[in-house]
Design an enzyme around this catalytic site. Structure first.
Site, PDB file in Angstrom:
ATOM      1  N   ASP A   1      39.036  31.081  44.323  1.00 40.35           N
ATOM      2  CA  ASP A   1      39.003  32.429  43.736  1.00 40.35           C
ATOM      3  C   ASP A   1      39.874  32.549  42.489  1.00 40.35           C
ATOM      4  O   ASP A   1      40.392  33.618  42.178  1.00 40.35           O
ATOM      5  CB  ASP A   1      39.444  33.499  44.760  1.00 40.35           C
ATOM      6  CG  ASP A   1      38.675  33.427  46.051  1.00 40.35           C
ATOM      7  OD1 ASP A   1      37.448  33.280  45.969  1.00 40.35           O
ATOM      8  OD2 ASP A   1      39.289  33.506  47.127  1.00 40.35           O
TER       9      ASP A   1
ATOM     10  N   HIS B   1      31.396  33.063  43.177  1.00 40.75           N
ATOM     11  CA  HIS B   1      31.788  33.021  41.768  1.00 40.75           C
ATOM     12  C   HIS B   1      31.303  34.287  41.072  1.00 40.75           C
ATOM     13  O   HIS B   1      30.108  34.509  40.944  1.00 40.75           O
ATOM     14  CB  HIS B   1      31.198  31.797  41.074  1.00 40.75           C
ATOM     15  CG  HIS B   1      31.754  30.505  41.595  1.00 40.75           C
ATOM     16  ND1 HIS B   1      31.312  29.284  41.176  1.00 40.75           N
ATOM     17  CD2 HIS B   1      32.740  30.266  42.480  1.00 40.75           C
ATOM     18  CE1 HIS B   1      31.999  28.337  41.800  1.00 40.75           C
ATOM     19  NE2 HIS B   1      32.861  28.921  42.606  1.00 40.75           N
TER      20      HIS B   1
HETATM   21  P1  GDP Z   1      35.918  31.949  41.477  1.00 39.81           P
HETATM   22  O1  GDP Z   1      35.331  31.782  42.841  1.00 39.81           O
HETATM   23  O2  GDP Z   1      36.994  30.948  41.192  1.00 39.81           O
HETATM   24  O3  GDP Z   1      34.907  32.027  40.391  1.00 39.81           O
HETATM   25  O4  GDP Z   1      36.674  33.314  41.469  1.00 39.81           O
HETATM   26  P2  GDP Z   1      36.150  34.758  41.969  1.00 39.81           P
HETATM   27  O5  GDP Z   1      34.955  35.113  41.208  1.00 39.81           O
HETATM   28  O6  GDP Z   1      36.110  34.826  43.439  1.00 39.81           O
HETATM   29  O7  GDP Z   1      37.404  35.636  41.585  1.00 39.81           O
HETATM   30  C1  GDP Z   1      37.752  35.931  40.349  1.00 39.81           C
HETATM   31  C2  GDP Z   1      37.669  37.448  40.187  1.00 39.81           C
HETATM   32  O8  GDP Z   1      38.509  37.847  39.153  1.00 39.81           O
HETATM   33  C3  GDP Z   1      36.299  37.951  39.797  1.00 39.81           C
HETATM   34  O9  GDP Z   1      36.106  39.252  40.309  1.00 39.81           O
HETATM   35  C4  GDP Z   1      36.358  37.999  38.275  1.00 39.81           C
HETATM   36  O10 GDP Z   1      35.459  38.913  37.677  1.00 39.81           O
HETATM   37  C5  GDP Z   1      37.768  38.424  38.083  1.00 39.81           C
HETATM   38  N1  GDP Z   1      38.421  37.907  36.889  1.00 39.81           N
HETATM   39  C6  GDP Z   1      38.327  36.652  36.367  1.00 39.81           C
HETATM   40  N2  GDP Z   1      39.172  36.526  35.325  1.00 39.81           N
HETATM   41  C7  GDP Z   1      39.813  37.714  35.200  1.00 39.81           C
HETATM   42  C8  GDP Z   1      40.849  38.205  34.327  1.00 39.81           C
HETATM   43  O11 GDP Z   1      41.363  37.514  33.478  1.00 39.81           O
HETATM   44  N3  GDP Z   1      41.287  39.494  34.545  1.00 39.81           N
HETATM   45  C9  GDP Z   1      40.772  40.286  35.508  1.00 39.81           C
HETATM   46  N4  GDP Z   1      41.271  41.522  35.633  1.00 39.81           N
HETATM   47  N5  GDP Z   1      39.802  39.861  36.348  1.00 39.81           N
HETATM   48  C10 GDP Z   1      39.340  38.591  36.198  1.00 39.81           C
END
Ligand code: GDP
Length: 424
Positions: free
Chosen positions: A13, A41
């Protein structure tokens, strides 16, 4: 030609989906090489907001070929449903832009059921599974008790193979768990309802990747979860059942000869962890609640509240080394803007001694965090796009982390949108 793997450095995440979505502009092929539909993701771009589970995050870019490699847990039912959701949101999925490895093993209908049965049996000792059947699937794969996607092209052989597996699996289902046995009719319906639908996308992705590589195309490998969930190098047994490390990417892609030139490790500016297992830097109570709310830390797949804490330097440094990261994307820096002081877990205490190295999993339960504080910046940074426009305190935090984890931070993300990124 330049190949790159995008991997998680921590517990998952970290924001890998948004990084793949951003970086696909430089790549011709995107490959998911491990894990299953338990991933979540999140991608936000001009097409809308998507929670991808098994589909590679390159499906939004025209001209990019997306591949599900042999290392993934291929669940035809969930994949087909996910494809329908994405298509309904206006994204084209065709055998030209989505290719499934004929060597990917199929997650069979009983794997999800077995996951739930085993978590229920474990009761308060449960692993915190997402109940998508991933652990039963991988154990059956390594026992050679599942079928490969390419077998769908050989119906008679497939029927005989499934009948053998059915007989074997019913011994466990009814004998061990007292559950309803499966029937051939149920399996046939599953083949017709879901496997037949994904069949046009199944091919020899190894041949495709070899040719793409020879033609000088750039390949991006996309991982699920993070280093601390790697089956071999993570916090076993609270890991996933596959290898989340970049080193596994060539094996799980379908093209074991692939060379990886760059490994982008994704690190969140604070720590989160979903499910059970040791999480040394964990916060509780009001402090945790505030951070969880600020970062909207709820699982993309399950909606479960994530456990939260400050950035854990000990675990992150271990993750960087395990992934052999060459560049780091630090995400969600904007979330820390509300804090007066920015906490960092700099060391652990184990048996009264300060330690810098990530301990053997069994010892983690005894480890205590040592926390230090840096100055906060207390202003909205989500609109910042240039490094020099970041407040000095935010720059100092990034520089501090970079030095402590021993890897260059080339990307600083300040929001979930595609362009909310600072390149360094
Ligand atoms: P992944 O599984 O590694 O792709 O991660 P997730 O999608 O589960 O979690 C990342 C969350 O953080 C998602 O809701 C993204 O839209 C959000 N996100 C990613 N980068 C940023 C950021 O720089 N700032 C904020 N506020 N949210 C972010």
């Amino acid at each position: 030609m330049s190949n790159c793997a995008i991997v998680g450095i921590n517990w998952g995440d970290e924001g890998k989906g948004r990084m793949v979505d951003l970086l696909t502009q430089h790549y011709d092929v995107v490959v998911r090489y491990q894990g299953g539909g338990n991933a979540g993701h999140t991608v936000i771009n001009e097409h809308g907001k998507f929670a991808l589970h098994l589909l590679p995050s390159g499906i939004f870019r025209a001209g990019v070929v997306n591949i599900l490699g042999n290392g993934v847990a291929l669940d035809p039912e969930n994949l087909w449903n996910e494809m329908q959701t994405v298509i309904a949101q206006g994204i084209a999925l065709t055998p030209e832009n989505l290719k499934i490895s004929d060597r990917a093993s199929l997650l069979l209908p009983w794997h999800r059921e077995l996951d739930s049965l085993e978590e229920a049996r474990l009761a308060d000792k449960k692993y915190g599974s997402t109940k998508q059947g991933i652990a039963p699937f991988y154990s059956d794969k390594y026992q050679k008790k599942t079928v490969m996607a390419g077998e769908l092209f050989h119906p008679e052989h497939l029927r005989a193979h499934l009948a053998d597996l059915l007989e074997w699996k019913n011994l466990t289902l009814s004998g061990v768990y007292g559950a309803e046995p499966y029937t051939m009719e149920r399996l046939t319906a599953w083949v017709n309802d879901y496997c037949e639908k994904i069949k046009p996308f199944i091919c020899d992705v190894g041949a495709f990747l070899k040719n793409a590589d020879k033609a000088g195309k750039n390949i991006l490998f996309e991982a699920q979860l993070g280093a601390l969930r790697d089956l071999d190098y993570g916090i076993y047994p609270y890991t996933t059942s596959s290898n989340t490390t970049a080193a596994y990417a060539p094996i799980g892609s379908g093209y074991p000869a692939a060379k990886i030139n760059e490994v982008v490790g994704v690190v969140k500016a604070y720590s989160t962890c979903v499910g059970e297992g040791p999480f040394t830097c964990e916060w509780f109570g009001e402090e945790a609640e505030k951070l969880r709310e600020a970062g909207n830390e709820y699982g993309a797949k399950t909606g479960r509240p994530r456990r939260v804490g400050p950035l854990d330097i000990v675990a992150t440094r271990y993750g960087v080394e395990t992934q052999a990261a060459t560049n780091i994307a630090l995400t969600k820096l904007d979330v820390l803007s509300y804090m007066e002081k920015i906490p960092v877990c700099t060391h652990y205490l184990l048996d009264g001694k300060q330690i810098d190295d990530f301990p053997f999993p069994t010892l983690l339960a005894e480890a205590k965090p040592v926390t230090e504080y840096l100055d906060g910046w207390k202003c909205d940074i989500s609109g910042v796009r240039r490094w020099e426009d970041l407040p000095a305190a935010a720059q100092k935090y990034v520089e501090y982390v970079e030095k402590a984890i021993g890897c260059h931070i080339g990307y600083v993300s300040v929001g979930p949108e595609r362009d909310s990124i600072i390149l360094r």
